[in-house]
Design a protein around this motif. Structure first.
Motif, PDB file in Angstrom:
ATOM      1  N   LYS A   1       0.853  -1.227   0.035  1.00 55.98           N
ATOM      2  CA  LYS A   1      -0.021  -0.130   0.095  1.00 55.98           C
ATOM      3  C   LYS A   1       0.814   1.229   0.077  1.00 55.98           C
ATOM      4  O   LYS A   1       0.451   2.280  -0.714  1.00 55.98           O
ATOM      5  CB  LYS A   1      -0.776  -0.053   1.208  1.00 55.98           C
ATOM      6  CG  LYS A   1      -2.073  -0.960   1.287  1.00 55.98           C
ATOM      7  CD  LYS A   1      -2.972  -0.797   2.314  1.00 55.98           C
ATOM      8  CE  LYS A   1      -4.138  -1.441   2.464  1.00 55.98           C
ATOM      9  NZ  LYS A   1      -5.063  -1.526   3.493  1.00 55.98           N
ATOM     10  N   LYS A   2       1.805   1.285   0.758  1.00 53.16           N
ATOM     11  CA  LYS A   2       2.857   2.547   0.846  1.00 53.16           C
ATOM     12  C   LYS A   2       3.476   2.675  -0.519  1.00 53.16           C
ATOM     13  O   LYS A   2       3.530   3.769  -0.790  1.00 53.16           O
ATOM     14  CB  LYS A   2       3.851   2.140   1.947  1.00 53.16           C
ATOM     15  CG  LYS A   2       3.330   2.123   3.491  1.00 53.16           C
ATOM     16  CD  LYS A   2       4.460   2.069   4.662  1.00 53.16           C
ATOM     17  CE  LYS A   2       3.766   2.119   5.830  1.00 53.16           C
ATOM     18  NZ  LYS A   2       4.837   1.793   6.901  1.00 53.16           N
TER      19      LYS A   2
ATOM     20  N   GLU B   1       3.029   5.824  -2.856  1.00 54.86           N
ATOM     21  CA  GLU B   1       4.274   6.882  -3.244  1.00 54.86           C
ATOM     22  C   GLU B   1       4.309   6.912  -4.631  1.00 54.86           C
ATOM     23  O   GLU B   1       4.924   7.986  -5.253  1.00 54.86           O
ATOM     24  CB  GLU B   1       5.516   6.196  -2.473  1.00 54.86           C
ATOM     25  CG  GLU B   1       5.745   6.422  -0.844  1.00 54.86           C
ATOM     26  CD  GLU B   1       5.652   8.061  -0.521  1.00 54.86           C
ATOM     27  OE1 GLU B   1       6.587   8.690  -1.279  1.00 54.86           O
ATOM     28  OE2 GLU B   1       4.704   8.535   0.264  1.00 54.86           O
TER      29      GLU B   1
ATOM     30  N   SER C   1       0.943   6.539   3.559  1.00 55.39           N
ATOM     31  CA  SER C   1       2.608   6.505   3.429  1.00 55.39           C
ATOM     32  C   SER C   1       2.980   7.670   3.936  1.00 55.39           C
ATOM     33  O   SER C   1       4.318   7.514   4.089  1.00 55.39           O
ATOM     34  CB  SER C   1       2.972   6.363   1.975  1.00 55.39           C
ATOM     35  OG  SER C   1       2.625   7.479   1.368  1.00 55.39           O
TER      36      SER C   1
ATOM     37  N   CYS D   1       3.030  10.556   2.791  1.00 49.33           N
ATOM     38  CA  CYS D   1       3.184  11.221   1.445  1.00 49.33           C
ATOM     39  C   CYS D   1       4.452  12.080   1.359  1.00 49.33           C
ATOM     40  O   CYS D   1       4.570  13.285   1.529  1.00 49.33           O
ATOM     41  CB  CYS D   1       1.972  12.438   1.316  1.00 49.33           C
ATOM     42  SG  CYS D   1       2.015  13.490   0.062  1.00 49.33           S
TER      43      CYS D   1
ATOM     44  N   SER E   1      12.129  11.279   2.445  1.00 52.60           N
ATOM     45  CA  SER E   1      12.201   9.941   3.061  1.00 52.60           C
ATOM     46  C   SER E   1      13.559   9.692   3.673  1.00 52.60           C
ATOM     47  O   SER E   1      13.497   9.161   4.940  1.00 52.60           O
ATOM     48  CB  SER E   1      12.003   8.833   2.198  1.00 52.60           C
ATOM     49  OG  SER E   1      10.744   8.963   1.422  1.00 52.60           O
TER      50      SER E   1
ATOM     51  N   ASP F   1      11.491   0.349   4.601  1.00 52.12           N
ATOM     52  CA  ASP F   1      10.720   1.228   4.150  1.00 52.12           C
ATOM     53  C   ASP F   1      11.392   2.333   3.114  1.00 52.12           C
ATOM     54  O   ASP F   1      10.921   2.781   2.087  1.00 52.12           O
ATOM     55  CB  ASP F   1       9.693   2.039   5.241  1.00 52.12           C
ATOM     56  CG  ASP F   1       8.811   1.026   5.600  1.00 52.12           C
ATOM     57  OD1 ASP F   1       8.560   0.171   5.179  1.00 52.12           O
ATOM     58  OD2 ASP F   1       8.129   1.445   6.663  1.00 52.12           O
TER      59      ASP F   1
ATOM     60  N   TYR G   1      10.199   3.103  -0.438  1.00 50.89           N
ATOM     61  CA  TYR G   1       9.791   4.387  -0.974  1.00 50.89           C
ATOM     62  C   TYR G   1      10.612   5.111  -2.123  1.00 50.89           C
ATOM     63  O   TYR G   1      10.086   5.736  -3.017  1.00 50.89           O
ATOM     64  CB  TYR G   1       9.963   5.360   0.423  1.00 50.89           C
ATOM     65  CG  TYR G   1       8.897   5.360   1.463  1.00 50.89           C
ATOM     66  CD1 TYR G   1       8.363   4.204   1.736  1.00 50.89           C
ATOM     67  CD2 TYR G   1       8.018   6.650   1.801  1.00 50.89           C
ATOM     68  CE1 TYR G   1       7.048   4.167   2.473  1.00 50.89           C
ATOM     69  CE2 TYR G   1       7.143   6.647   2.704  1.00 50.89           C
ATOM     70  CZ  TYR G   1       6.703   5.282   3.130  1.00 50.89           C
ATOM     71  OH  TYR G   1       5.567   5.119   4.009  1.00 50.89           O
TER      72      TYR G   1
ATOM     73  N   SER H   1       9.848   3.389  -5.350  1.00 52.83           N
ATOM     74  CA  SER H   1       8.418   3.851  -5.843  1.00 52.83           C
ATOM     75  C   SER H   1       8.432   5.245  -6.159  1.00 52.83           C
ATOM     76  O   SER H   1       7.857   5.389  -7.136  1.00 52.83           O
ATOM     77  CB  SER H   1       7.472   3.521  -4.631  1.00 52.83           C
ATOM     78  OG  SER H   1       7.429   2.130  -4.275  1.00 52.83           O
TER      79      SER H   1
END
Length: 235
Positions: free
Chosen positions: A2-3, A7, A58, A60, A67, A80, A84, A87
């Motif tokens: 989902k994250k 992203e 996420s 955003c 990040s 993560d 990130y 993505s």
């Protein structure tokens, strides 16, 4: 997953609408043209929209420098961070690719511009490398100070998206004439790679728009981790 999807969509939106405003509306004439202020708000409002659209999923980030700052501030795990980054870059590439398809259909032709960043002769106000490096690092640092500050414990979370978006607007108002404004490695990579055939110079200069934002984001993250810029309840 989902994250990662959030992203991807968020970064796609930022590049399509932000860079799209610069190269579609920005190169229009008369009532179809916008100026620096219009482009700045296109980037800022894209952030606001995505902050409220995907923020709960996420956070955003839609920006590798954000990040990195969040990671160094101790607010996300290394796994993560990698997800990130991947993505975000893929989202930026997709956004630039869709923008290129749209621009390729212009009857009067298109010069290949996708809102690429740059410095020096032929770019914006023709500022030199030092000016570009300093602006991008400092602007990203201040951007992360806003982001990490307004999302820490005790901050008014419901206003976070608006505060972050308006900060990006101000950054663009000041910096568009310097570098076109990156403060986001993914936002620079997407257009530079997709548009490399028509503007190889942007791809040659993209290293600065990766390095400087990461330096600025990292500096802010370290300061928040140290407690220097954290509220007492978050330290």
């Amino acid at each position: 997953m989902k994250k990662a999807i959030a992203e991807f969509i968020g970064t796609f939106t930022l590049v399509l609408f932000g860079c799209g405003a610069a190269v579609i509306a920005g190169m229009g004439t008369g009532s179809t043209s916008i100026d620096v202020l219009g482009i700045a708000f296109a980037f800022g409002l894209s952030i606001v929209a995505m902050a409220y659209g995907i923020g709960m999923i996420s956070g955003c980030h839609i920006n590798p420098a954000v990040s990195l700052g969040v990671f160094l501030a101790g607010r996300m795990p290394a796994g993560d961070l990698v997800t990130y980054w991947i993505s975000q870059v893929l989202g930026a590439l997709a956004g630039a690719a869709v923008l290129a398809i749209i621009l390729g259909g212009k009857a009067s032709g298109w010069d290949g511009g996708l809102g690429q960043n740059g410095w020096g002769a032929g770019n914006f106000g023709e500022y030199n490398l030092v000016s570009a490096l300093v602006f991008e690092a400092v602007a990203t640092f201040l951007f992360l100070v806003c982001i990490l500050g307004v999302t820490q414990k005790g901050a008014p979370a419901h206003l976070a998206g608006l505060a972050i978006g308006l900060t990006l607007v101000v950054i663009h108002i000041v910096g568009i004439n310097v570098t076109g404004v990156s403060v986001n490695p993914a936002r620079s990579l997407g257009p530079a790679i997709v548009g490399a055939g028509s503007n190889p110079g942007a791809l040659a200069q993209v290293w600065l728009f990766i390095l400087a934002p990461l330096i600025g984001g990292a500096a802010a993250g370290v300061l928040f981790k140290s407690g220097v810029l954290s509220a007492e309840s978050d330290s």
